[in-house]
Motif scaffolding. Sequence first.
Motif, PDB file in Angstrom:
ATOM      1  N   ASP A   1       0.786  -1.179   0.093  1.00  0.00           N
ATOM      2  CA  ASP A   1       0.067  -0.153  -0.013  1.00  0.00           C
ATOM      3  C   ASP A   1       0.883   1.228   0.076  1.00  0.00           C
ATOM      4  O   ASP A   1       0.653   2.189  -0.668  1.00  0.00           O
ATOM      5  CB  ASP A   1      -0.921   0.024   1.380  1.00  0.00           C
TER       6      ASP A   1
ATOM      7  N   ASN B   1       2.287   1.889  -3.286  1.00  0.00           N
ATOM      8  CA  ASN B   1       1.242   2.299  -4.278  1.00  0.00           C
ATOM      9  C   ASN B   1       1.207   3.696  -3.998  1.00  0.00           C
ATOM     10  O   ASN B   1       0.998   4.582  -4.904  1.00  0.00           O
ATOM     11  CB  ASN B   1       0.122   1.369  -4.494  1.00  0.00           C
TER      12      ASN B   1
ATOM     13  N   ALA C   1      -7.926  -0.095  -6.376  1.00  0.00           N
ATOM     14  CA  ALA C   1      -6.482   0.281  -6.156  1.00  0.00           C
ATOM     15  C   ALA C   1      -6.310   1.844  -5.731  1.00  0.00           C
ATOM     16  O   ALA C   1      -5.676   2.095  -5.162  1.00  0.00           O
ATOM     17  CB  ALA C   1      -5.565   0.030  -7.455  1.00  0.00           C
TER      18      ALA C   1
ATOM     19  N   LYS D   1      -9.464  -1.425 -10.861  1.00  0.00           N
ATOM     20  CA  LYS D   1      -9.255  -0.051 -10.744  1.00  0.00           C
ATOM     21  C   LYS D   1      -9.691   0.856  -9.375  1.00  0.00           C
ATOM     22  O   LYS D   1      -8.824   1.756  -8.978  1.00  0.00           O
ATOM     23  CB  LYS D   1      -9.567   0.819 -12.012  1.00  0.00           C
TER      24      LYS D   1
END
Length: 257
Positions: free
Chosen positions: A55, A58, A138, A135
């Motif tokens: 996480d 990202n 995320a 999508k």
Amino acid sequence: MDSATAIGVGGGFAVIIGANVMEGGNPSSLIQIPALVLVFGATLCVTLAGGTLADAKNAVAALKKAFTGKVTPAADVVPTIVGLADKARREGLLALEDAVKDIDDELLVKGVSLAIDGNDPEEVRTILESEVIAKRRADKQAAKFFSDAGAYAPTIGIIGTVMGLVHVLENLARPEELGHLIAAAFLATLWGVMSANAMWLPIGNRLKRLSELDVARMEVVIEGVSAIQSGANPRVVRHRLVSLLPAEEQSALAEAA
């Protein structure tokens, strides 16, 4: 590149510093390394503790997107889809095999390629909708990282202030130092609240908005691929896609046409 975040965050800090100068303050007095290390370091650490290392990685990538990400309106893909629908209606789906090589939209390329391969329309729609779901997940997690940081930062700042006030109480016998120590103590709260409201939360909201725009474009693509596969009239395809757009994008598309 859409620079709204850079302008907003930079402008927010500039206004705060400018107001401090107008009140007769010295901007350098707001800089205290221990307070900055505590607020930013502890905020990032506790935010990381609420997720995974993946996480955090990202979130770093998403941070770049927040400041430099390009906003691509859903209306931009409509002419491309209508052109593909017209070619497919006149020459068949197989004629699109060369046409998709010059298209930048990955989802559109994937959808048209699946249609060319003769897959069932419902199966193609399911695959593309799964891309949208992935999508959303995320993007939601990336935005949550910064929203969580915005929630933690003020509390971390209060912890820093309490720590500073402990030092104040330790030095009551030296009144000449109390003013400096009290001011330094409250800097942690200042940076905690300021970083949350001028940086962390706006970045989180920016990522949410970019995700909404990306998903809106993907939904238009899915409807377009479905229409192409069904052999719909290009005029009908255009009207069908335009109806999915916000009013301002519909107006812009009409003017361009």
